[in-house]
Design a protein around this motif. Structure first.
Motif, PDB file in Angstrom:
ATOM      1  N   GLU A  29     -16.971 -11.699   3.264  1.00 17.27           N
ATOM      2  CA  GLU A  29     -17.676 -11.855   4.549  1.00 17.27           C
ATOM      3  C   GLU A  29     -19.164 -11.516   4.443  1.00 17.27           C
ATOM      4  O   GLU A  29     -19.661 -10.625   5.136  1.00 17.27           O
ATOM      5  CB  GLU A  29     -17.006 -10.991   5.614  1.00 17.27           C
ATOM      6  CG  GLU A  29     -15.572 -11.432   5.852  1.00 17.27           C
ATOM      7  CD  GLU A  29     -14.900 -10.658   6.974  1.00 17.27           C
ATOM      8  OE1 GLU A  29     -15.608 -10.314   7.941  1.00 17.27           O
ATOM      9  OE2 GLU A  29     -13.697 -10.422   6.882  1.00 17.27           O
ATOM     10  N   ASN A  53       1.337   3.576   1.968  1.00 21.39           N
ATOM     11  CA  ASN A  53       2.078   3.922   3.190  1.00 21.39           C
ATOM     12  C   ASN A  53       3.255   2.965   3.441  1.00 21.39           C
ATOM     13  O   ASN A  53       3.873   2.993   4.498  1.00 21.39           O
ATOM     14  CB  ASN A  53       1.128   3.888   4.398  1.00 21.39           C
ATOM     15  CG  ASN A  53       0.508   2.515   4.621  1.00 21.39           C
ATOM     16  OD1 ASN A  53       0.762   1.576   3.866  1.00 21.39           O
ATOM     17  ND2 ASN A  53      -0.308   2.385   5.647  1.00 21.39           N
ATOM     18  N   ALA A  67      -5.413 -10.064   7.487  1.00 26.03           N
ATOM     19  CA  ALA A  67      -4.530 -11.062   6.877  1.00 26.03           C
ATOM     20  C   ALA A  67      -4.252 -10.789   5.403  1.00 26.03           C
ATOM     21  O   ALA A  67      -3.196 -11.146   4.879  1.00 26.03           O
ATOM     22  CB  ALA A  67      -5.142 -12.458   7.029  1.00 26.03           C
ATOM     23  N   GLY A  68      -5.222 -10.157   4.730  1.00 27.84           N
ATOM     24  CA  GLY A  68      -5.027  -9.868   3.302  1.00 27.84           C
ATOM     25  C   GLY A  68      -6.130 -10.406   2.397  1.00 27.84           C
ATOM     26  O   GLY A  68      -5.994 -10.387   1.175  1.00 27.84           O
ATOM     27  N   LYS A  69      -7.221 -10.868   2.986  1.00 27.85           N
ATOM     28  CA  LYS A  69      -8.322 -11.454   2.191  1.00 27.85           C
ATOM     29  C   LYS A  69      -8.958 -10.400   1.283  1.00 27.85           C
ATOM     30  O   LYS A  69      -9.113 -10.610   0.080  1.00 27.85           O
ATOM     31  CB  LYS A  69      -9.405 -12.039   3.111  1.00 27.85           C
ATOM     32  CG  LYS A  69      -8.892 -13.049   4.106  1.00 27.85           C
ATOM     33  CD  LYS A  69      -9.993 -13.601   4.982  1.00 27.85           C
ATOM     34  CE  LYS A  69     -10.662 -12.605   5.909  1.00 27.85           C
ATOM     35  NZ  LYS A  69      -9.775 -12.006   6.939  1.00 27.85           N
ATOM     36  N   SER A  70      -9.351  -9.272   1.872  1.00 30.35           N
ATOM     37  CA  SER A  70     -10.030  -8.239   1.082  1.00 30.35           C
ATOM     38  C   SER A  70      -9.101  -7.668   0.017  1.00 30.35           C
ATOM     39  O   SER A  70      -9.550  -7.340  -1.084  1.00 30.35           O
ATOM     40  CB  SER A  70     -10.530  -7.099   1.976  1.00 30.35           C
ATOM     41  OG  SER A  70     -11.457  -7.585   2.899  1.00 30.35           O
ATOM     42  N   THR A  71      -7.829  -7.561   0.353  1.00 28.45           N
ATOM     43  CA  THR A  71      -6.865  -7.066  -0.644  1.00 28.45           C
ATOM     44  C   THR A  71      -6.814  -8.017  -1.834  1.00 28.45           C
ATOM     45  O   THR A  71      -6.849  -7.590  -2.989  1.00 28.45           O
ATOM     46  CB  THR A  71      -5.467  -6.926  -0.001  1.00 28.45           C
ATOM     47  OG1 THR A  71      -5.564  -6.024   1.115  1.00 28.45           O
ATOM     48  CG2 THR A  71      -4.448  -6.396  -0.988  1.00 28.45           C
ATOM     49  N   PHE A  98       3.014  -0.335   3.625  1.00 28.73           N
ATOM     50  CA  PHE A  98       2.630  -1.591   4.270  1.00 28.73           C
ATOM     51  C   PHE A  98       2.524  -2.715   3.243  1.00 28.73           C
ATOM     52  O   PHE A  98       1.834  -2.573   2.226  1.00 28.73           O
ATOM     53  CB  PHE A  98       1.295  -1.430   5.003  1.00 28.73           C
ATOM     54  CG  PHE A  98       0.883  -2.667   5.743  1.00 28.73           C
ATOM     55  CD1 PHE A  98       1.444  -2.963   6.969  1.00 28.73           C
ATOM     56  CD2 PHE A  98      -0.026  -3.551   5.185  1.00 28.73           C
ATOM     57  CE1 PHE A  98       1.098  -4.131   7.638  1.00 28.73           C
ATOM     58  CE2 PHE A  98      -0.384  -4.722   5.850  1.00 28.73           C
ATOM     59  CZ  PHE A  98       0.186  -5.004   7.088  1.00 28.73           C
ATOM     60  N   HIS A 146     -14.647 -15.435   8.432  1.00 30.52           N
ATOM     61  CA  HIS A 146     -13.918 -15.711   9.676  1.00 30.52           C
ATOM     62  C   HIS A 146     -14.434 -17.009  10.294  1.00 30.52           C
ATOM     63  O   HIS A 146     -13.853 -17.511  11.235  1.00 30.52           O
ATOM     64  CB  HIS A 146     -14.157 -14.601  10.704  1.00 30.52           C
ATOM     65  CG  HIS A 146     -13.435 -13.341  10.420  1.00 30.52           C
ATOM     66  ND1 HIS A 146     -12.843 -12.582  11.396  1.00 30.52           N
ATOM     67  CD2 HIS A 146     -13.194 -12.681   9.277  1.00 30.52           C
ATOM     68  CE1 HIS A 146     -12.275 -11.521  10.859  1.00 30.52           C
ATOM     69  NE2 HIS A 146     -12.495 -11.557   9.574  1.00 30.52           N
ATOM     70  N   TYR A 169       0.848  -1.205   0.000  1.00 23.86           N
ATOM     71  CA  TYR A 169       0.000   0.000   0.000  1.00 23.86           C
ATOM     72  C   TYR A 169       0.879   1.249   0.000  1.00 23.86           C
ATOM     73  O   TYR A 169       2.097   1.179   0.269  1.00 23.86           O
ATOM     74  CB  TYR A 169      -0.958  -0.009   1.194  1.00 23.86           C
ATOM     75  CG  TYR A 169      -2.172  -0.894   0.955  1.00 23.86           C
ATOM     76  CD1 TYR A 169      -3.186  -0.490   0.084  1.00 23.86           C
ATOM     77  CD2 TYR A 169      -2.314  -2.132   1.582  1.00 23.86           C
ATOM     78  CE1 TYR A 169      -4.297  -1.293  -0.154  1.00 23.86           C
ATOM     79  CE2 TYR A 169      -3.420  -2.941   1.348  1.00 23.86           C
ATOM     80  CZ  TYR A 169      -4.407  -2.515   0.482  1.00 23.86           C
ATOM     81  OH  TYR A 169      -5.501  -3.311   0.238  1.00 23.86           O
ATOM     82  N   ALA A 196       0.954  -5.833   2.224  1.00 24.80           N
ATOM     83  CA  ALA A 196      -0.248  -6.598   2.579  1.00 24.80           C
ATOM     84  C   ALA A 196      -0.239  -7.997   1.975  1.00 24.80           C
ATOM     85  O   ALA A 196      -0.763  -8.938   2.566  1.00 24.80           O
ATOM     86  CB  ALA A 196      -1.496  -5.844   2.116  1.00 24.80           C
TER      87      ALA A 196
HETATM   88  P1  ATP Z   1     -10.580  -8.313   7.570  1.00 24.37           P
HETATM   89  O1  ATP Z   1     -10.952  -9.698   7.906  1.00 24.37           O
HETATM   90  O2  ATP Z   1     -10.426  -7.435   8.772  1.00 24.37           O
HETATM   91  O3  ATP Z   1     -11.443  -7.694   6.494  1.00 24.37           O
HETATM   92  P2  ATP Z   1      -8.531  -8.852   5.584  1.00 24.37           P
HETATM   93  O4  ATP Z   1      -7.912 -10.198   5.709  1.00 24.37           O
HETATM   94  O5  ATP Z   1      -9.574  -8.695   4.560  1.00 24.37           O
HETATM   95  O6  ATP Z   1      -9.077  -8.379   6.992  1.00 24.37           O
HETATM   96  P3  ATP Z   1      -7.202  -6.661   4.293  1.00 24.37           P
HETATM   97  O7  ATP Z   1      -8.372  -5.735   4.389  1.00 24.37           O
HETATM   98  O8  ATP Z   1      -6.848  -7.222   2.970  1.00 24.37           O
HETATM   99  O9  ATP Z   1      -7.343  -7.841   5.339  1.00 24.37           O
HETATM  100  O10 ATP Z   1      -5.958  -5.871   4.878  1.00 24.37           O
HETATM  101  C1  ATP Z   1      -4.654  -6.429   4.898  1.00 24.37           C
HETATM  102  C2  ATP Z   1      -3.716  -5.442   5.557  1.00 24.37           C
HETATM  103  O11 ATP Z   1      -3.526  -4.311   4.691  1.00 24.37           O
HETATM  104  C3  ATP Z   1      -4.223  -4.907   6.885  1.00 24.37           C
HETATM  105  O12 ATP Z   1      -3.143  -4.819   7.780  1.00 24.37           O
HETATM  106  C4  ATP Z   1      -4.738  -3.535   6.536  1.00 24.37           C
HETATM  107  O13 ATP Z   1      -4.601  -2.644   7.622  1.00 24.37           O
HETATM  108  C5  ATP Z   1      -3.833  -3.115   5.383  1.00 24.37           C
HETATM  109  N1  ATP Z   1      -4.523  -2.207   4.461  1.00 24.37           N
HETATM  110  C6  ATP Z   1      -5.687  -2.430   3.823  1.00 24.37           C
HETATM  111  N2  ATP Z   1      -6.029  -1.387   3.053  1.00 24.37           N
HETATM  112  C7  ATP Z   1      -5.043  -0.477   3.196  1.00 24.37           C
HETATM  113  C8  ATP Z   1      -4.788   0.828   2.645  1.00 24.37           C
HETATM  114  N3  ATP Z   1      -5.616   1.394   1.784  1.00 24.37           N
HETATM  115  N4  ATP Z   1      -3.654   1.457   3.029  1.00 24.37           N
HETATM  116  C9  ATP Z   1      -2.782   0.887   3.887  1.00 24.37           C
HETATM  117  N5  ATP Z   1      -2.946  -0.330   4.442  1.00 24.37           N
HETATM  118  C10 ATP Z   1      -4.063  -1.003   4.100  1.00 24.37           C
END
Ligand code: ATP
Length: 236
Positions: free
Chosen positions: A162, A16, A42-46, A18, A194, A14, A20
């Motif tokens: 989800e 910033n 964890a990174g699912k939504s990404t 990070f 989850h 991302y 992911a």
């Molecule tokens: P959840 O179950 O909470 O939805 P997830 O597994 O879907 O979580 P993601 O939403 O993919 O996880 O996020 C993965 C990581 O990337 C997290 O640490 C989140 O804080 C970070 N992240 C997501 N979007 C951004 C963004 N736009 N900028 C910076 N970091 C981000």
């Protein structure tokens, strides 16, 4: 066998800084009902955001039913229906209009979109509310509206982020029934959750993401056998 979703070496950093996703390889075959499990963040939504063209990837290759996301983006997008976590419709719009307008994005004529909307809303128990504004719906109904909307262009792959979070158990079960039938009728489904119970009840195959890495990619049956025989740490 046709591959519905093919992900190779997927990375996401991302803005910033990070990281992911640290290089994910994942294949979901046509007809599968696939669960993507992982803890918060964890990174699912990404991963599914990239697959559905909402999020840009940093590196790697993604194709949807053979259409490459970099070079054939429009064709790839047309194969996918997405149900994101957040409600993102206009709450002042009548429910049936939300579906018909969505059809418009895909070039579906109004009358055809209306006919499809009627079928979907009946299947999801929302037809008696079709003329009401979306703001009048309960949370579970809004969730079902999102599912109906995602299917208006009859995608071959449905991805749900989800979908049953915060939905009571009765509505959850009726959504499961709907998704089971959709899958039996030929739609490939990927679901993030989850709830191991949800994945167990619905899915044939499963991937588990942990801090940006795919740490499991197996059949549901094999994972459950292993959970029985090993003290596997499963902290979601
Ligand atoms: P959840 O179950 O909470 O939805 P997830 O597994 O879907 O979580 P993601 O939403 O993919 O996880 O996020 C993965 C990581 O990337 C997290 O640490 C989140 O804080 C970070 N992240 C997501 N979007 C951004 C963004 N736009 N900028 C910076 N970091 C981000």
């Amino acid at each position: 066998m046709t591959t519905a979703l093919d992900i190779q070496g997927l990375q996401k950093t991302y803005g910033n800084g990070f990281i992911a996703l640290k290089g994910i390889d994942l294949r979901v075959e046509q007809g599968d009902f696939f669960a993507l499990l992982g803890a918060n963040g964890a990174g699912k939504s990404t991963t599914i955001g990239i697959a559905s063209s909402l999020v840009n990837k940093t590196a790697g290759k993604v194709s949807i039913f053979g259409y490459d996301l970099d070079t054939q983006r429009e064709q790839a997008k047309a194969q996918i229906g997405l149900v994101p976590q957040e409600f993102n419709f206009n709450i002042f719009e009548p429910i049936v209009e939300i579906l018909v307008n969505q059809g418009g994005y895909y070039g579906i004529p109004r009358a055809e979109a209306f006919a499809r909307a009627e079928v979907l809303l009946k299947q999801l128990g929302l037809w008696d509310k079709a003329r009401d504004q979306a703001r009048t719906l309960s949370g579970g109904m809004k969730r079902r509206l999102m599912i109906a909307r995602s299917l208006i262009h009859q995608p071959r792959l449905l991805i749900l982020d989800e979908p049953t979070a915060g939905v009571d158990i009765e509505i959850r079960r009726s959504m499961w029934e709907f998704l089971r039938k959709l899958n039996a009728d030929g739609t490939t489904i990927i679901l993030t959750t989850h709830y191991l119970e949800e994945a167990e009840s619905l899915c044939r195959n499963i991937g588990i993401i942990d801090r940006g890495e795919l740490i499991e990619n197996t059949s549901m049956k094999q994972l459950l056998n292993r959970l029985d025989t090993e003290s596997y740490v499963f902290d979601l």
